[in-house]
Motif scaffolding. Structure first.
Motif, PDB file in Angstrom:
ATOM      1  N   GLU A 306       0.832  -1.207   0.000  1.00 11.33           N
ATOM      2  CA  GLU A 306       0.000   0.000   0.000  1.00 11.33           C
ATOM      3  C   GLU A 306       0.869   1.259   0.000  1.00 11.33           C
ATOM      4  O   GLU A 306       0.574   2.232  -0.705  1.00 11.33           O
ATOM      5  CB  GLU A 306      -0.919  -0.017   1.222  1.00 11.33           C
ATOM      6  CG  GLU A 306      -1.976  -1.123   1.161  1.00 11.33           C
ATOM      7  CD  GLU A 306      -2.734  -1.273   2.462  1.00 11.33           C
ATOM      8  OE1 GLU A 306      -2.477  -0.446   3.383  1.00 11.33           O
ATOM      9  OE2 GLU A 306      -3.560  -2.189   2.579  1.00 11.33           O
ATOM     10  N   HIS A 309       2.201   1.927  -3.464  1.00  8.60           N
ATOM     11  CA  HIS A 309       1.214   2.514  -4.378  1.00  8.60           C
ATOM     12  C   HIS A 309       1.155   4.033  -4.200  1.00  8.60           C
ATOM     13  O   HIS A 309       1.054   4.783  -5.186  1.00  8.60           O
ATOM     14  CB  HIS A 309      -0.161   1.901  -4.123  1.00  8.60           C
ATOM     15  CG  HIS A 309      -0.298   0.529  -4.692  1.00  8.60           C
ATOM     16  ND1 HIS A 309      -1.489  -0.165  -4.727  1.00  8.60           N
ATOM     17  CD2 HIS A 309       0.615  -0.305  -5.261  1.00  8.60           C
ATOM     18  CE1 HIS A 309      -1.306  -1.330  -5.294  1.00  8.60           C
ATOM     19  NE2 HIS A 309      -0.028  -1.455  -5.615  1.00  8.60           N
ATOM     20  N   ARG A 312       4.244   5.431  -5.748  1.00  9.06           N
ATOM     21  CA  ARG A 312       4.172   5.363  -7.218  1.00  9.06           C
ATOM     22  C   ARG A 312       3.312   6.509  -7.758  1.00  9.06           C
ATOM     23  O   ARG A 312       3.685   7.179  -8.732  1.00  9.06           O
ATOM     24  CB  ARG A 312       3.597   4.012  -7.652  1.00  9.06           C
ATOM     25  CG  ARG A 312       3.427   3.879  -9.156  1.00  9.06           C
ATOM     26  CD  ARG A 312       2.911   2.499  -9.517  1.00  9.06           C
ATOM     27  NE  ARG A 312       3.928   1.491  -9.279  1.00  9.06           N
ATOM     28  CZ  ARG A 312       4.868   1.156 -10.143  1.00  9.06           C
ATOM     29  NH1 ARG A 312       4.926   1.764 -11.328  1.00  9.06           N
ATOM     30  NH2 ARG A 312       5.750   0.231  -9.853  1.00  9.06           N
ATOM     31  N   ARG A 313       2.157   6.725  -7.137  1.00  9.34           N
ATOM     32  CA  ARG A 313       1.291   7.824  -7.592  1.00  9.34           C
ATOM     33  C   ARG A 313       1.990   9.169  -7.440  1.00  9.34           C
ATOM     34  O   ARG A 313       1.850  10.066  -8.284  1.00  9.34           O
ATOM     35  CB  ARG A 313      -0.018   7.810  -6.811  1.00  9.34           C
ATOM     36  CG  ARG A 313      -0.945   6.660  -7.172  1.00  9.34           C
ATOM     37  CD  ARG A 313      -2.345   6.896  -6.633  1.00  9.34           C
ATOM     38  NE  ARG A 313      -2.376   6.999  -5.187  1.00  9.34           N
ATOM     39  CZ  ARG A 313      -2.542   5.968  -4.368  1.00  9.34           C
ATOM     40  NH1 ARG A 313      -2.694   4.741  -4.875  1.00  9.34           N
ATOM     41  NH2 ARG A 313      -2.585   6.124  -3.069  1.00  9.34           N
ATOM     42  N   ASP A 570       1.783  -6.598  -5.894  1.00  5.94           N
ATOM     43  CA  ASP A 570       0.455  -6.810  -5.319  1.00  5.94           C
ATOM     44  C   ASP A 570       0.294  -8.212  -4.741  1.00  5.94           C
ATOM     45  O   ASP A 570      -0.494  -8.409  -3.811  1.00  5.94           O
ATOM     46  CB  ASP A 570      -0.623  -6.567  -6.386  1.00  5.94           C
ATOM     47  CG  ASP A 570      -0.766  -5.091  -6.732  1.00  5.94           C
ATOM     48  OD1 ASP A 570      -0.282  -4.252  -5.946  1.00  5.94           O
ATOM     49  OD2 ASP A 570      -1.351  -4.779  -7.780  1.00  5.94           O
TER      50      ASP A 570
END
Length: 587
Positions: A306, A309, A312-313, A570
């Motif tokens: 999590e 992510h 990454r964003r 993931d």
């Protein structure tokens, strides 16, 4: 059925259940534990987010539990049950150990640390059943008639030894034991160490017994009652407690009558069936504790995913603006800086690059003069290429600095500092990669001139193209191959005249300098080519802008590559979830 018959029947049923549990453990759980060990060892938590350090410590303890106890014991259930005699410094462990055997087997005395070498004693008849593993590798193994069949007595170093190696060995041996015989004293049973050790045993599901040593007769009842209450408070109501009174200063072994209760208890555990039951109970307890550990580790892996992510964003969010900034810098014509202007002044004075005569719409020059200009323009080409490389390097450096700020600066997402690439390494990689990229850009100009000398530079609908780089007409629909453009004689002649005046390579250099933003080069091209120069110049400028954007992309990709590690995927916790389901089914 009479009470005695009911008792015997319940005991038979219990033994049958234990036998079935042992069979199940021997045949199935070993495979599950082995697979679990593999998946746990593969876990990596690369992002330093909240809880990751604790999860790594838990993973290491789980591996130790699997390596030092579960896997060796599951592999050979017939081996003797290991009873470790453990405790703090000066608790009298070795004296108790030797007294139980009726002989000085483990060194005992007043010097600390006394137990320098762990001793594992087993009955001679069990020699073939003792399996090699962490416990035997760390200990001096001896055979002794005083050890009850089916058990092996282990004298471990002090848990609080001032020698780090001894402390580490003691804790490692505890992990490998089937039953803990914890020794403390009337003066020290309230210390933190005994309860930390007992809590650790409970956590991993080990069987435990306790020896309260050196208890003065006048306080025996009070101390024993207080310790029993403490055990109840810690949820250890079933822990056997043995009290050994204080016998005063002495050397050698304790009287047999003093240690008789402990010896009787060990004898009760002896024998293949009983020791196997002890092992199975300990294994079932240990296995029952595993799901909590594995679930906690899986949650830590999910937290890593999590966090990745979010990172990454964050990194990807910087890309559009950074790409546009890099493109705008090239489009604004700021690539050619002071070095290019200075070089142009030198060339203008030395070989008269800007004084080529034009009659009609064509440059006029001898081939000899053209070759001289071409050679001189190579220095300009080097400056333009160097200026373009600096522009691309600077674009990448700006993005790296921005990424460092948003990923590792104030208010950055958790774990960002772990995915910011090393600045020195990125700078070196950027420098190494940019040179070939810009050289390739320069060769595009040579190809445009070569094609222009064959087919000319043409303008169609405002878009000027050269050769097969044009958006030329196509026939036969979307899937038909584009036809080669027909030569434009006037354009060809004009390009060939320019190539004669400056040489093909020199003409390409003028295109590069103009695309980089040199007004001087642009004026010369306008004189000799008119608006025919616009197409290739625009194409080269757009190509350089694309390459600058690619450099920017590379900086973001360096971060995304780190975030693309399998440990952050993931499905990184998938293996642990499979093992968790298997453990729950078995326990």
């Amino acid at each position: 059925m009479t009470p005695s018959l009911e008792t015997r029947a319940s005991r038979r049923a219990a033994r049958h259940a234990e036998a079935e549990a042992a069979e199940e453990i021997g045949l199935t759980v070993h495979d599950v534990a082995r697979d679990l060990r593999r998946d746990v060892a593969a876990v990596r938590l690369p992002l330093p987010i909240e809880g990751s350090a604790a999860a790594e410590a838990s993973r290491d303890r789980l591996l130790a539990q699997l390596d030092e106890h579960l896997l060796p014991r599951l592999k050979e259930l017939s081996s003797p049950a290991v009873v470790v005699v453990a405790g703090s410094t000066g608790a009298g462990k070795s004296t108790l150990y030797n007294s139980l055997l009726g002989e000085e087997v483990s060194e005992a005395g007043v010097l600390r640390p006394t137990t320098r070498e762990p001793v594992l004693a087993h009955h001679p008849a069990d020699a073939e059943l003792v399996t090699t593993g962490p416990v035997t590798e760390l200990s001096r193994v001896v055979q002794h008639e005083g050890v009850p069949r089916g058990t092996a007595l282990l004298d471990a170093p002090d848990l609080d030894s001032f020698v780090q190696e001894n402390r580490s060995t003691a804790h490692q041996l505890l992990e490998g034991a089937d039953l803990w015989l914890f020794v403390t004293t009337a003066a020290r049973y309230g210390d933190a160490l005994p309860w930390q050790a007992l809590g650790r045993a409970t956590e991993r599901g080990a069987s435990v017994a306790m020896v309260l040593n050196r208890v003065p007769k006048e306080t025996l009842t009070t101390v024993r009652g207080d310790l029993l209450q403490r055990l109840r408070d810690h949820g250890m109501t079933d822990v056997p407690l043995f009290v050994i009174p204080d016998v005063g200063p002495h050397e050698g072994l304790l009287e047999p009558s003093v240690v008789a209760p402990v010896r009787r208890w060990l004898t009760m555990l002896a024998g293949p069936d009983r020791s196997r039951a002890v092992i199975v109970r300990t294994l079932k307890g240990a296995l029952g504790a595993l799901p909590g550990w594995v679930n906690s580790l899986a949650e830590a892996v999910e937290a890593q995913r999590e966090a990745s992510h979010v990172l990454r964003r964050t990194a990807e969010g910087e890309l559009p603006a950074a790409e546009q900034l890099a493109r705008d810098a090239v489009a604004a014509g700021v690539v050619a800086g002071a070095s290019v202007e200075a070089r142009w002044r030198d060339l203008s004075g030395a070989v008269g690059v800007d004084r080529v005569k034009v009659r009609g719409d064509r440059a006029r020059s001898t081939r000899r003069a053209g070759r001289a200009r071409e050679v001189a323009l190579d220095e300009l080409r080097s400056d333009v290429v160097a200026a373009a490389a600096r522009t691309l390097v600077a674009a990448g450096a700006r993005v790296e600095e921005r990424l460092r700020a948003v990923l590792a600066g104030p208010g950055a997402p958790a774990g960002g500092e772990a995915v910011v690439p090393d600045g020195a390494a990125r700078a070196a990689a950027r420098e190494a990669a940019t040179g070939p990229v810009v050289e390739e850009w320069a060769t595009q100009a040579d190809a445009l001139v070569a094609e222009g000398m064959r087919t000319g530079f043409r303008t169609t609908g405002g878009d000027t193209t050269g050769g097969d780089t044009t958006g030329g007409d196509t026939t036969g629909g979307d899937d038909a191959p584009a036809e080669a453009p027909a030569p434009d004689d006037a354009s060809v002649a004009r390009v060939q005249a320019a190539a004669k005046a400056f040489g093909p390579r020199g003409t390409a250099t003028l295109l590069l300098a103009s695309a980089a933003g040199s007004d001087d080069a642009a004026r010369v091209l306008t004189r000799v080519l008119g608006d025919l120069a616009d197409g290739p110049v625009d194409e080269l400028r757009a190509d350089l802008a694309d390459r600058a954007a690619a450099v920017v992309d590379g900086e973001v990709e360096a971060v995304l590559d780190i975030l693309g590690a399998p440990d952050l995927a993931d499905d990184a916790a998938a293996g642990l979830h499979v093992r968790l389901a298997e453990l729950r089914r078995l326990t």
